[in-house]
Write a protein that holds these residues in place. Structure first.
Motif, short mmCIF file in Angstrom:
data_model
loop_
_atom_site.label_atom_id
_atom_site.label_comp_id
_atom_site.label_asym_id
_atom_site.label_seq_id
_atom_site.Cartn_x
_atom_site.Cartn_y
_atom_site.Cartn_z
N LEU A 197 -8.90 -57.02 3.55
CA LEU A 197 -7.82 -56.87 4.82
C LEU A 197 -8.19 -57.56 6.10
CD1 LEU A 197 -8.16 -53.19 5.92
CD2 LEU A 197 -5.70 -54.62 5.80
N THR A 198 -10.04 -58.06 5.81
CA THR A 198 -10.60 -59.54 7.06
C THR A 198 -10.10 -60.63 6.02
OG1 THR A 198 -12.59 -57.90 7.56
CG2 THR A 198 -12.82 -60.19 7.33
N ILE B 121 -0.45 -56.75 6.82
CA ILE B 121 -1.35 -56.58 6.62
C ILE B 121 -1.67 -55.68 7.33
CG2 ILE B 121 -4.01 -57.24 8.17
CD1 ILE B 121 -2.64 -59.93 7.63
N GLN B 122 -1.14 -54.73 8.09
CA GLN B 122 -1.32 -53.26 9.31
C GLN B 122 -0.96 -52.60 8.27
OE1 GLN B 122 1.27 -54.03 12.90
NE2 GLN B 122 -0.30 -55.09 13.67
N TRP B 123 0.17 -52.06 7.23
CA TRP B 123 0.91 -51.53 6.26
C TRP B 123 -0.43 -51.25 4.91
CZ3 TRP B 123 1.38 -51.28 0.90
CH2 TRP B 123 1.79 -50.63 0.73
N TYR B 124 -0.85 -52.75 4.63
CA TYR B 124 -2.45 -52.55 3.94
C TYR B 124 -3.64 -51.25 4.23
CZ TYR B 124 -5.68 -53.76 0.57
OH TYR B 124 -6.30 -53.70 -1.16
N GLU C 253 0.94 -45.02 5.80
CA GLU C 253 2.06 -43.73 6.47
C GLU C 253 2.49 -44.50 7.71
OE1 GLU C 253 2.03 -41.11 5.25
OE2 GLU C 253 0.58 -41.30 3.60
N SER C 254 2.22 -46.35 7.85
CA SER C 254 3.00 -46.73 9.02
C SER C 254 3.92 -47.15 8.91
CB SER C 254 1.97 -47.68 9.76
OG SER C 254 2.04 -48.96 8.99
N GLU D 95 0.62 -65.46 -4.71
CA GLU D 95 -0.21 -67.02 -5.45
C GLU D 95 -1.35 -66.65 -4.43
OE1 GLU D 95 2.65 -70.20 -4.80
OE2 GLU D 95 4.10 -69.17 -5.49
N ARG D 96 -1.11 -66.11 -3.60
CA ARG D 96 -2.18 -66.38 -2.27
C ARG D 96 -3.77 -65.63 -3.14
NH1 ARG D 96 -2.83 -70.29 1.74
NH2 ARG D 96 -1.67 -71.69 1.37
N VAL D 97 -3.34 -63.96 -3.44
CA VAL D 97 -3.93 -62.93 -3.35
C VAL D 97 -4.25 -62.98 -4.84
CG1 VAL D 97 -2.80 -61.71 -0.96
CG2 VAL D 97 -1.20 -61.16 -3.50
N ALA D 98 -4.21 -63.70 -6.03
CA ALA D 98 -3.92 -62.99 -7.91
C ALA D 98 -5.01 -62.91 -7.61
CB ALA D 98 -3.30 -64.61 -7.84
N GLY D 99 -6.05 -63.19 -7.01
CA GLY D 99 -7.00 -62.85 -7.43
C GLY D 99 -8.43 -62.08 -7.61
N ARG D 100 -7.20 -60.95 -6.04
CA ARG D 100 -7.77 -60.26 -5.46
C ARG D 100 -7.77 -58.94 -6.11
NH1 ARG D 100 -11.27 -60.40 -1.54
NH2 ARG D 100 -11.66 -62.30 -1.07
N GLY D 101 -7.36 -58.98 -7.04
CA GLY D 101 -7.03 -57.24 -7.75
C GLY D 101 -5.23 -56.87 -8.05
N GLY D 102 -5.37 -56.26 -8.76
CA GLY D 102 -4.28 -55.72 -9.13
C GLY D 102 -4.05 -54.78 -8.05
N ASN D 103 -4.87 -54.25 -6.55
CA ASN D 103 -4.15 -52.95 -6.13
C ASN D 103 -3.51 -53.64 -4.89
OD1 ASN D 103 -6.38 -54.17 -5.37
ND2 ASN D 103 -7.06 -52.58 -4.19
N VAL D 104 -4.27 -55.33 -4.57
CA VAL D 104 -3.29 -55.57 -3.58
C VAL D 104 -2.15 -56.10 -4.39
CG1 VAL D 104 -3.51 -58.00 -2.13
CG2 VAL D 104 -5.37 -56.64 -2.74
N ARG D 105 -1.60 -57.14 -5.16
CA ARG D 105 -1.09 -57.40 -5.45
C ARG D 105 0.57 -55.84 -5.77
NH1 ARG D 105 2.40 -57.80 -10.45
NH2 ARG D 105 3.73 -59.84 -10.30
#
Length: 421
Positions: free
Chosen positions: A23-24, A71-74, A78-79, A117-127
């Protein structure tokens, strides 16, 4: 068991920490994501490049709102209901009219591609979160456009009913052309009004499709059991459609006949433009009111073919039409034509009886009747047209007699009586 519970707590803590770090990081790069999205939009979408700067800026606001909302939804899934809808609140109202649903979905796709493309290395849960969120946003977009289309449809229906009512009543004002333009009227040239009955299961969209295939633009008014169509030949180029050969209005009315309910169907005379349609409407309505007076009236029937019935019912327009289109042209061309026509009709359309009365050869009668048809366009040898012509002769004679009575009276009113010396 205690050891397993402790491992689960450690794993949960680690997962929460990873989410907090993500998130940060997302908040830190949100500005870069918006900039990259707008750059990709300009590189890949021609419609975005062709927009004026103000609308491009509005699209940028929507993209920025989408990234912020993700970002708020992540942080709190529930929002979803209010965050997804909140994206489109950033767009000005006129953007809905200039950007189609298809273009909005293209915008969503580009934004999702940049974020993936930007979050490709941050894990499958973000994608996975991105995919779920983009689905919700796509549904929210469809809902926004559906509600806008429904509201516009209701407004158009009310405006169309107002325009048709103005045409029928003849109460056209300076705002009528702008109202017609707001309805997207693409008709050009002559206009006709068609009046019939409303079918029990009326499908207005089907009637519009039938008219479009005939190259006709229509305004539709439903007034209880009465269905009114204002028809003009469509400008196919304005709609981006293939041009259609111009059909005569009687042929168009015949093709549209299945869209009406049972009963009489009356076509008014053509007028030069839509702003003049009230004249066609008056004739069509007057004909519709008396069509039952013609036992074997065709469907559709032209209002001018019902001139005798309309005149008997007191329609001043029908009386004027009969006199000006039949009696006066014949009288101006040759009094012999009027005399011959009177005799022919009074003698039961018998050539021999007419010739005896006028002391001429039957061929002379035939020639004069042919000239009558050439001058006014009606053939006295047909029973229906003979009725129309006889009505015109009667009205013409009555109008002439009334004029003669009025003139001496007016002249005498200003003449002083002679004084005997």
């Amino acid at each position: 068991m205690p050891a397993a519970r402790a491992d689960a707590q450690v794993a949960g803590t680690t997962q929460s920490e990873r989410k907090a770090e993500t998130l940060t990081w997302l908040r830190r790069i949100s500005g870069d994501l918006a900039t990259a999205t707008l750059k990709r939009l300009e590189d890949t979408l021609p419609w975005y490049r062709e927009m004026p700067p103000g609308r491009r800026s509005a699209v940028g606001l929507v993209a920025q709102a989408g990234i912020t909302s993700f970002i708020q939804w992540y942080e709190d899934p529930e929002s979803t209901p209010w965050i997804a809808a909140d994206i489109f609140a950033a767009a000005p109202r006129e953007l809905l009219r200039s950007v189609s649903l298809q273009q909005t979905l293209q915008l969503i796709r580009v934004t999702v591609e940049i974020t993936e493309e930007r979050v490709a290395g941050r894990g499958g849960n973000v994608r996975e979160a991105i995919l779920k969120y983009s689905r919700d946003v796509a549904f929210a977009a469809a809902d926004v456009y559906a509600r806008a289309a429904e509201a516009r449809g209701l407004w158009d229906a009310r405006l169309e009913a107002l325009v048709v009512d103005s045409i029928l009543t003849g109460e056209a004002d300076a705002e009528l052309p702008s109202r017609i333009a707001a309805l997207g009227w693409h008709g050009h040239g002559e206009v006709c009004v068609l009046v019939g009955t409303t079918p029990p299961q009326f499908d207005v969209d089907q009637l519009r499709r039938m008219a479009r295939k005939l190259g006709v633009d229509v305004l539709i008014g439903v007034q209880g059991s009465r269905l009114v169509l204002v028809m003009g030949r469509s400008d196919a180029g304005a709609r981006g459609e293939e041009p259609v050969a111009d059909l005569p209005f009687p042929d168009i009315a015949l093709h549209l006949e299945p869209g009406f309910g049972p009963g009489h169907l009356v076509l008014g005379p053509p007028v030069p433009a839509l702003v003049d349609a009230s004249a066609s409407a008056r004739a069509a309505l007057a004909g519709f009111a008396v069509a039952r007076g013609w036992r074997h009236a065709p469907r559709p029937v032209e209002a001018d073919d019902l001139l005798p019935e309309r005149a008997l019912a007191g329609d001043p327009l029908a009386k004027q039409t009969l006199v000006e289109r039949i009696y006066r042209p014949l009288q101006a061309h040759s009094p012999d034509l009027v005399t011959t026509l009177w005799s022919y009709l009074d003698n039961g359309r018998s050539l021999e009886a007419t010739a005896r009365e006028l002391f001429v050869h039957p061929n002379t009668v035939r020639y004069r009747l042919k000239r009558v048809s050439e001058v006014i366009g009606w053939d006295a040898t047909g029973p229906r047209e003979a009725l129309i012509l006889q009505s015109a002769l009667i009205l013409g004679q009555v109008a002439g007699a009334e004029g003669q009575r009025k003139r001496p009276g007016l002249a005498g009113a200003h003449k002083r009586p002679a004084v005997s010396s």
